[in-house]
Design a protein around this motif. Structure first.
Motif, PDB file in Angstrom:
ATOM      1  N   ALA A   1       0.829  -1.205   0.000  1.00 25.60           N
ATOM      2  CA  ALA A   1       0.000   0.000   0.000  1.00 25.60           C
ATOM      3  C   ALA A   1       0.864   1.257   0.000  1.00 25.60           C
ATOM      4  CB  ALA A   1      -0.934  -0.004   1.210  1.00 25.60           C
ATOM      5  N   ASP A   2       1.969   1.238   0.769  1.00 25.08           N
ATOM      6  CA  ASP A   2       2.882   2.386   0.786  1.00 25.08           C
ATOM      7  C   ASP A   2       3.513   2.595  -0.578  1.00 25.08           C
ATOM      8  OD1 ASP A   2       2.408   2.880   3.444  1.00 25.08           O
ATOM      9  OD2 ASP A   2       4.147   1.735   4.141  1.00 25.08           O
ATOM     10  N   LYS A   3       3.899   1.498  -1.214  1.00 23.61           N
ATOM     11  CA  LYS A   3       4.523   1.594  -2.532  1.00 23.61           C
ATOM     12  C   LYS A   3       3.532   2.122  -3.570  1.00 23.61           C
ATOM     13  CE  LYS A   3       7.922  -1.976  -1.692  1.00 23.61           C
ATOM     14  NZ  LYS A   3       8.446  -3.274  -2.055  1.00 23.61           N
ATOM     15  N   LEU A   4       2.291   1.642  -3.517  1.00 21.26           N
ATOM     16  CA  LEU A   4       1.275   2.124  -4.456  1.00 21.26           C
ATOM     17  C   LEU A   4       0.995   3.605  -4.242  1.00 21.26           C
ATOM     18  CD1 LEU A   4      -1.196  -0.884  -4.366  1.00 21.26           C
ATOM     19  CD2 LEU A   4       0.179  -0.147  -6.314  1.00 21.26           C
ATOM     20  N   PHE A   5       0.917   4.023  -2.982  1.00 24.63           N
ATOM     21  CA  PHE A   5       0.656   5.421  -2.657  1.00 24.63           C
ATOM     22  C   PHE A   5       1.788   6.312  -3.171  1.00 24.63           C
ATOM     23  CE2 PHE A   5       1.095   9.002   0.315  1.00 24.63           C
ATOM     24  CZ  PHE A   5      -0.139   9.615   0.120  1.00 24.63           C
ATOM     25  N   ARG A   6       3.036   5.887  -2.939  1.00 27.49           N
ATOM     26  CA  ARG A   6       4.192   6.673  -3.372  1.00 27.49           C
ATOM     27  C   ARG A   6       4.288   6.710  -4.897  1.00 27.49           C
ATOM     28  NH1 ARG A   6       6.649  10.948  -2.802  1.00 27.49           N
ATOM     29  NH2 ARG A   6       8.879  10.918  -2.976  1.00 27.49           N
ATOM     30  N   ALA A   7       3.985   5.605  -5.544  1.00 30.22           N
ATOM     31  CA  ALA A   7       4.018   5.579  -7.006  1.00 30.22           C
ATOM     32  C   ALA A   7       2.974   6.525  -7.579  1.00 30.22           C
ATOM     33  CB  ALA A   7       3.788   4.166  -7.501  1.00 30.22           C
ATOM     34  N   ARG A   8       1.801   6.567  -6.948  1.00 33.49           N
ATOM     35  CA  ARG A   8       0.753   7.483  -7.387  1.00 33.49           C
ATOM     36  C   ARG A   8       1.212   8.934  -7.224  1.00 33.49           C
ATOM     37  NH1 ARG A   8      -3.249   6.140  -3.991  1.00 33.49           N
ATOM     38  NH2 ARG A   8      -3.310   4.075  -4.923  1.00 33.49           N
ATOM     39  N   GLN A   9       1.911   9.246  -6.132  1.00 31.56           N
ATOM     40  CA  GLN A   9       2.424  10.594  -5.917  1.00 31.56           C
ATOM     41  C   GLN A   9       3.441  10.976  -6.989  1.00 31.56           C
ATOM     42  OE1 GLN A   9       4.084  10.458  -1.962  1.00 31.56           O
ATOM     43  NE2 GLN A   9       2.421  11.735  -1.180  1.00 31.56           N
ATOM     44  N   LEU A  10       4.274  10.006  -7.381  1.00 35.34           N
ATOM     45  CA  LEU A  10       5.330  10.274  -8.354  1.00 35.34           C
ATOM     46  C   LEU A  10       4.842  10.171  -9.796  1.00 35.34           C
ATOM     47  CD1 LEU A  10       8.211   8.283  -6.663  1.00 35.34           C
ATOM     48  CD2 LEU A  10       7.865  10.745  -6.652  1.00 35.34           C
ATOM     49  N   GLY A  11       3.607   9.714  -9.985  1.00 34.85           N
ATOM     50  CA  GLY A  11       3.069   9.573 -11.334  1.00 34.85           C
ATOM     51  C   GLY A  11       3.610   8.359 -12.057  1.00 34.85           C
TER      52      GLY A  11
ATOM     53  N   SER B   1       3.711   4.025 -12.703  1.00 35.31           N
ATOM     54  CA  SER B   1       2.850   2.853 -12.602  1.00 35.31           C
ATOM     55  C   SER B   1       3.601   1.817 -11.785  1.00 35.31           C
ATOM     56  CB  SER B   1       2.529   2.308 -13.989  1.00 35.31           C
ATOM     57  OG  SER B   1       3.694   1.887 -14.624  1.00 35.31           O
ATOM     58  N   TYR B   2       2.924   1.254 -10.824  1.00 32.31           N
ATOM     59  CA  TYR B   2       3.537   0.240  -9.967  1.00 32.31           C
ATOM     60  C   TYR B   2       2.550  -0.884  -9.801  1.00 32.31           C
ATOM     61  CZ  TYR B   2       5.750  -2.152  -6.122  1.00 32.31           C
ATOM     62  OH  TYR B   2       6.333  -3.120  -5.362  1.00 32.31           O
ATOM     63  N   PRO B   3       2.916  -2.124  -9.865  1.00 36.52           N
ATOM     64  CA  PRO B   3       4.265  -2.617 -10.098  1.00 36.52           C
ATOM     65  C   PRO B   3       4.689  -2.399 -11.545  1.00 36.52           C
ATOM     66  CG  PRO B   3       2.737  -4.432  -9.953  1.00 36.52           C
ATOM     67  CD  PRO B   3       1.966  -3.193  -9.646  1.00 36.52           C
ATOM     68  N   ILE B   4       5.978  -2.300 -11.758  1.00 35.35           N
ATOM     69  CA  ILE B   4       6.515  -2.055 -13.093  1.00 35.35           C
ATOM     70  C   ILE B   4       6.371  -3.339 -13.897  1.00 35.35           C
ATOM     71  CG2 ILE B   4       8.580  -1.460 -14.386  1.00 35.35           C
ATOM     72  CD1 ILE B   4       9.452   0.085 -11.819  1.00 35.35           C
ATOM     73  N   ARG B   5       5.713  -3.227 -15.036  1.00 37.63           N
ATOM     74  CA  ARG B   5       5.467  -4.398 -15.880  1.00 37.63           C
ATOM     75  C   ARG B   5       6.236  -4.269 -17.179  1.00 37.63           C
ATOM     76  NH1 ARG B   5      -0.504  -3.715 -14.328  1.00 37.63           N
ATOM     77  NH2 ARG B   5      -0.670  -5.127 -12.562  1.00 37.63           N
ATOM     78  N   SER B   6       6.697  -5.385 -17.693  1.00 35.04           N
ATOM     79  CA  SER B   6       7.402  -5.390 -18.962  1.00 35.04           C
ATOM     80  C   SER B   6       6.391  -5.272 -20.098  1.00 35.04           C
ATOM     81  CB  SER B   6       8.216  -6.671 -19.119  1.00 35.04           C
ATOM     82  OG  SER B   6       7.337  -7.770 -19.235  1.00 35.04           O
ATOM     83  N   VAL B   7       6.902  -5.043 -21.300  1.00 34.78           N
ATOM     84  CA  VAL B   7       6.046  -4.942 -22.466  1.00 34.78           C
ATOM     85  C   VAL B   7       5.290  -6.240 -22.689  1.00 34.78           C
ATOM     86  CG1 VAL B   7       6.031  -4.535 -24.957  1.00 34.78           C
ATOM     87  CG2 VAL B   7       7.558  -3.215 -23.512  1.00 34.78           C
ATOM     88  N   ARG B   8       5.992  -7.336 -22.470  1.00 35.01           N
ATOM     89  CA  ARG B   8       5.378  -8.659 -22.656  1.00 35.01           C
ATOM     90  C   ARG B   8       4.183  -8.851 -21.691  1.00 35.01           C
ATOM     91  NH1 ARG B   8       4.402 -12.504 -26.202  1.00 35.01           N
ATOM     92  NH2 ARG B   8       4.106 -14.491 -25.190  1.00 35.01           N
ATOM     93  N   GLN B   9       4.366  -8.448 -20.427  1.00 34.88           N
ATOM     94  CA  GLN B   9       3.276  -8.562 -19.448  1.00 34.88           C
ATOM     95  C   GLN B   9       2.094  -7.705 -19.840  1.00 34.88           C
ATOM     96  OE1 GLN B   9       5.604  -7.511 -16.014  1.00 34.88           O
ATOM     97  NE2 GLN B   9       5.493  -9.607 -15.223  1.00 34.88           N
ATOM     98  N   LEU B  10       2.367  -6.500 -20.354  1.00 31.06           N
ATOM     99  CA  LEU B  10       1.273  -5.621 -20.769  1.00 31.06           C
ATOM    100  C   LEU B  10       0.526  -6.190 -21.959  1.00 31.06           C
ATOM    101  CD1 LEU B  10       3.024  -2.138 -20.412  1.00 31.06           C
ATOM    102  CD2 LEU B  10       1.230  -3.080 -18.964  1.00 31.06           C
ATOM    103  N   LEU B  11       1.246  -6.790 -22.905  1.00 34.48           N
ATOM    104  CA  LEU B  11       0.603  -7.399 -24.059  1.00 34.48           C
ATOM    105  C   LEU B  11      -0.214  -8.621 -23.657  1.00 34.48           C
ATOM    106  CD1 LEU B  11       3.408  -7.090 -26.740  1.00 34.48           C
ATOM    107  CD2 LEU B  11       1.276  -5.796 -26.604  1.00 34.48           C
ATOM    108  N   ASP B  12       0.302  -9.407 -22.728  1.00 33.16           N
ATOM    109  CA  ASP B  12      -0.430 -10.596 -22.249  1.00 33.16           C
ATOM    110  C   ASP B  12      -1.706 -10.196 -21.521  1.00 33.16           C
ATOM    111  OD1 ASP B  12       1.406 -12.261 -23.355  1.00 33.16           O
ATOM    112  OD2 ASP B  12       2.512 -12.610 -21.475  1.00 33.16           O
ATOM    113  N   GLN B  13      -1.665  -9.061 -20.856  1.00 36.51           N
ATOM    114  CA  GLN B  13      -2.832  -8.620 -20.088  1.00 36.51           C
ATOM    115  C   GLN B  13      -3.978  -8.231 -21.026  1.00 36.51           C
ATOM    116  OE1 GLN B  13      -1.952  -5.314 -17.606  1.00 36.51           O
ATOM    117  NE2 GLN B  13      -3.926  -5.312 -16.605  1.00 36.51           N
ATOM    118  N   GLU B  14      -3.651  -7.683 -22.186  1.00 30.85           N
ATOM    119  CA  GLU B  14      -4.685  -7.246 -23.133  1.00 30.85           C
ATOM    120  C   GLU B  14      -5.178  -8.379 -23.965  1.00 30.85           C
ATOM    121  OE1 GLU B  14      -2.922  -4.266 -25.536  1.00 30.85           O
ATOM    122  OE2 GLU B  14      -2.798  -2.847 -23.907  1.00 30.85           O
TER     123      GLU B  14
END
Length: 64
Positions: free
Chosen positions: A39-49, A51-64
């Motif tokens: 939760a702390d990591k997600l909150f901090r990532a949102r503050q910094l703009g 995306s967390y967790p960091i996903r590779s291109v392959r993971q993003l393509l598999d998700q779609e």
């Protein structure tokens, strides 16, 4: 050295315990490994703009 009211006020401000407490309370973590919960990591990532967790291109393509 003449110690004036301004010097005393400056010293009081410099050594005040409120300042130390304020710095400790609002200091963000500088290292992701030191952030304990997801939760702390997600909150901090949102503050910094980021995306967390960091996903590779392959993971993003598999998700779609």
């Amino acid at each position: 050295m003449e110690r004036t009211r301004a010097w005393r006020r400056c010293q009081a401000h410099k050594h005040s315990p409120e300042k130390a407490i304020r710095l400790m309370r609002f200091r963000p973590e500088k290292n992701w490994k030191l952030m304990y919960t997801r939760a702390d990591k997600l909150f901090r990532a949102r503050q910094l703009g980021m995306s967390y967790p960091i996903r590779s291109v392959r993971q993003l393509l598999d998700q779609e």
